[in-house]
Design an enzyme around this catalytic site. Structure first.
Site, mmCIF file in Angstrom:
data_model
loop_
_atom_site.group_PDB
_atom_site.id
_atom_site.type_symbol
_atom_site.label_atom_id
_atom_site.label_comp_id
_atom_site.label_asym_id
_atom_site.label_seq_id
_atom_site.Cartn_x
_atom_site.Cartn_y
_atom_site.Cartn_z
ATOM 1 N N GLY A 124 0.795 -1.233 0.000
ATOM 2 C CA GLY A 124 0.000 0.000 0.000
ATOM 3 C C GLY A 124 0.822 1.276 0.000
ATOM 4 C CB SER A 125 4.430 1.893 0.048
ATOM 5 O OG SER A 125 4.845 1.079 -1.032
ATOM 6 N N GLY A 126 2.304 2.751 -2.504
ATOM 7 C CA GLY A 126 2.278 3.550 -3.736
ATOM 8 C C GLY A 126 3.610 3.533 -4.464
ATOM 9 C CG LEU A 127 7.018 3.173 -2.771
ATOM 10 C CD1 LEU A 127 8.083 2.737 -1.763
ATOM 11 C CD2 LEU A 127 7.389 4.548 -3.352
ATOM 12 C CB SER A 128 4.958 0.784 -8.829
ATOM 13 O OG SER A 128 4.395 1.990 -9.211
ATOM 14 C CB SER A 129 3.740 -3.768 -4.894
ATOM 15 O OG SER A 129 2.431 -3.350 -4.623
ATOM 16 C CB SER A 130 0.086 -3.793 -8.996
ATOM 17 O OG SER A 130 -0.106 -2.475 -8.641
ATOM 18 C CD GLU A 162 -2.395 -1.895 -12.477
ATOM 19 O OE1 GLU A 162 -1.225 -2.313 -12.631
ATOM 20 O OE2 GLU A 162 -2.720 -1.141 -11.555
ATOM 21 C CG ASP A 174 2.964 3.244 -11.739
ATOM 22 O OD1 ASP A 174 3.450 4.395 -11.802
ATOM 23 O OD2 ASP A 174 1.914 2.984 -11.121
HETATM 24 C C1 GLA Z 1 -0.543 5.540 -10.341
HETATM 25 C C2 GLA Z 1 -0.723 5.056 -11.783
HETATM 26 C C3 GLA Z 1 0.226 5.791 -12.729
HETATM 27 C C4 GLA Z 1 0.157 7.305 -12.544
HETATM 28 C C5 GLA Z 1 0.240 7.684 -11.065
HETATM 29 C C6 GLA Z 1 0.003 9.134 -10.829
HETATM 30 O O1 GLA Z 1 0.711 5.164 -9.862
HETATM 31 O O2 GLA Z 1 -0.513 3.669 -11.873
HETATM 32 O O3 GLA Z 1 -0.062 5.422 -14.060
HETATM 33 O O4 GLA Z 1 -1.003 7.823 -13.130
HETATM 34 O O5 GLA Z 1 -0.678 6.953 -10.270
HETATM 35 O O6 GLA Z 1 0.992 9.911 -11.377
#
Ligand code: GLA
Length: 387
Positions: A124-130, A162, A174
Site C-alpha cells: 500500500g505504499s504507492g511504490l508500484s508493487s503491482s 491492469e 509505473d
Molecule cells: C498511479 C498510476 C500511474 C500514474 C500515477 C500518478 O501510480 O498507476 O499510471 O497515473 O498513479 O501519477
C-alpha cells in the site's frame, strides 16, 4: 533472496532443480504526477526493491502460484486454459492478467508453471508493487517461452492487463519505470509518444528520501478512475475551442486563455493541474541538467500544492509529512509521490540534514497523526533481470 525463494520452492513443489529466479523493481516518481494519462511528461526512477519470482515450467497446463507475502493463502491453482479475473484468485489476478494479455497478442503458453513469489515493496505504499509484479511476469514469460517482445512491450502489456483484466485504468508510468529502469538514472518520459531519455540522478551532497505514511485510504482505484474521467471531459470541452490531442499539448498561457471552455469548476482545477504539472516536469528536468537543484526542489513543492489543492489526491497524513519536511533546514523539496490518497512522499534532503529530517518529521508525524512513518534512502536500480 534467491536462496530463500529456492528453499520455499523446494519445500512446496518437491525440488528446486531447473528453477529460474527473476526480479522486477518498483518505482518512485520524482515529479510529473497524474500526467501520464494526459499526454504529459513524467520523471520516475526504478528502485532496488521489487518483486522476486522463482519459476519452473510444468509438463501439463496447470498454474501454481505461491506468495511468501501471503502465506495464509497457500498455493493458488488455476490453468492456462482458463484465465479470467476472479476475486478468489486474489493477487494472482495480476500475473494472470499479464498471461492473458500476452495470449491476446498471439503469445500463447504451451505449458503451465510452478511459481513462488516474494515482494519487498511495503504494501500500500504507492511504490508500484503491482507494476513490478506485472513486469516481473512479462519478463519471465519472455525468457521462459521465448516470446519476442522488448521491455517497452512488456510495460505496455502490463498496463493493458491492469486496465482490462484488473479494472484499474492506470497510465504507463509505473510499468515503464519498472521495465526500463537504469541504475542511478531517472527516466524523462513523454507519455504522448513514449519517447524518453535517461537523466543521471546522483546528487552532489544530497539524498533522495522516501517517507511512508503507512496509510492507504479506501476507494483509491475508483477515485483514480474518477480523476481520469474528469480530465477526459475537460479535454473534450477544450477541444471545442482549440485543436489539441491531450492536455499535455497546452502551455500554461494557453490554458489560461481557453480554460473558460471547461464548464465545471472542479474539472477546471483537474485540467489546470494536468497542464501545469506537465510544464513543471519539463522545467524540473531542465533545472536538473543545469545543476539547479534548488529550482528542482521548488517545483517539487509546487507539485505537492497542486496535487493537494487542485487535483485533490493528497490526504491529511501526507500533507503533514510534506509540511513537516518543508520546515526542516536542508530540505530541498518534498512532495506526495504516486497515485495518492496515502502512500509516500519523496524528498530531496542535504546529506547533513538526513538524520534531523528522520527524527524531526518522524516525531511530528507521530504527534500529529498518531502513527509511525518509515523512512528509506533511495537507491536507484535497474529494470528486470534474471538472478
Ligand atoms: C498511479 C498510476 C500511474 C500514474 C500515477 C500518478 O501510480 O498507476 O499510471 O497515473 O498513479 O501519477
Amino acid at each position: 533472496m534467491k536462496e530463500k525463494l529456492l528453499e520455499k520452492f523446494k519445500e512446496l513443489y518437491g525440488s528446486a532443480d531447473g528453477v529460474s529466479v527473476y526480479f522486477a523493481p518498483g518505482r518512485v516518481n520524482m515529479i510529473g504526477e497524474h500526467t501520464d494519462y494526459n499526454g504529459g511528461h513524467v520523471f520516475p526512477c526504478a528502485l532496488t526493491i521489487g518483486t522476486y519470482m522463482a519459476v519452473k515450467k510444468r509438463e501439463d497446463h496447470k498454474l501454481r502460484f505461491y506468495s511468501m507475502n501471503f502465506d495464509s493463502l497457500g498455493v493458488l491453482e488455476s490453468s492456462i486454459d482458463d484465465i479470467k479475473p476472479e476475486d478468489a484468485a486474489e493477487w494472482t489476478n495480476y500475473p494472470k492478467g499479464v498471461m492473458w494479455a500476452f495470449a491476446g497478442r498471439g503469445f500463447t503458453m504451451d505449458c503451465g508453471l510452478d511459481m513462488v513469489l516474494y515482494g519487498n515493496i511495503p504494501a500500500g505504499s504507492g511504490l508500484s508493487s503491482s507494476a513490478s509484479l506485472e513486469v516481473a511476469t512479462g519478463f519471465m514469460l519472455k525468457q521462459e517461452y521465448g516470446f519476442d517482445v522488448s521491455n517497452i512491450d512488456i510495460a505496455l502489456i502490463g498496463q493493458y492487463s491492469e486496465n482490462n483484466f484488473n479494472g484499474m485504468n492506470c497510465g504507463i508510468m509505473d510499468q515503464f519505470a519498472s521495465a526500463m529502469g537504469k541504475k542511478d538514472n531517472a527516466i524523462f518520459l513523454n507519455t504522448a509518444d513514449l519517447s524518453y531519455e535517461y537523466a543521471p540522478l546522483v546528487l552532489d551532497g544530497a539524498k533522495i528520501l522516501i517517507t511512508n505514511s503507512n496509510v492507504k485510504h479506501k476507494l483509491v482505484d475508483s477515485k483514480y478512475n474518477e480523476r481520469r474521467n474528469e480530465c477526459e471531459t475537460a479535454l473534450k470541452e477544450l477541444q471545442e475551442v482549440i485543436g489539441i490531442k491531450t492536455l499535455g499539448d497546452l502551455s500554461e498561457e494557453q490554458f489560461e486563455t481557453y480554460q473558460s471552455a471547461i464548464k465545471d469548476e472542479v474539472r477546471r482545477k483537474r485540467a489546470k493541474h494536468a497542464v501545469y504539472e506537465n510544464q513543471r516536469t519539463i522545467q524540473a528536468v531542465d533545472a536538473l541538467k543545469k545543476n539547479d537543484i534548488g529550482l528542482f526542489g521548488r517545483l517539487m513543492n509546487a507539485s505537492h500544492v497542486s496535487l493537494r489543492d487542485d487535483y485533490e489526491v493528497s490526504c491529511e497524513e501526507i500533507d503533514v509529512l510534506a509540511e513537516e519536511a518543508w520546515k526542516v533546514d536542508g530540505v530541498i523539496g518534498s512532495r506526495i509521490t504516486g497515485g495518492g490518497f496515502g502512500g509516500c512522499t519523496v524528498s530531496i534532503v542535504k546529506d547533513e540534514a538526513v538524520d534531523t529530517f528522520i527524527s524531526q518529521v518522524g516525531a511530528a508525524y507521530e504527534k500529529r497523526v498518531g502513527k509511525k512513518a518509515d523512512f528509506y534512502v533511495v537507491d536507484i536500480g535497474n529494470g528486470p533481470s534474471v538472478l
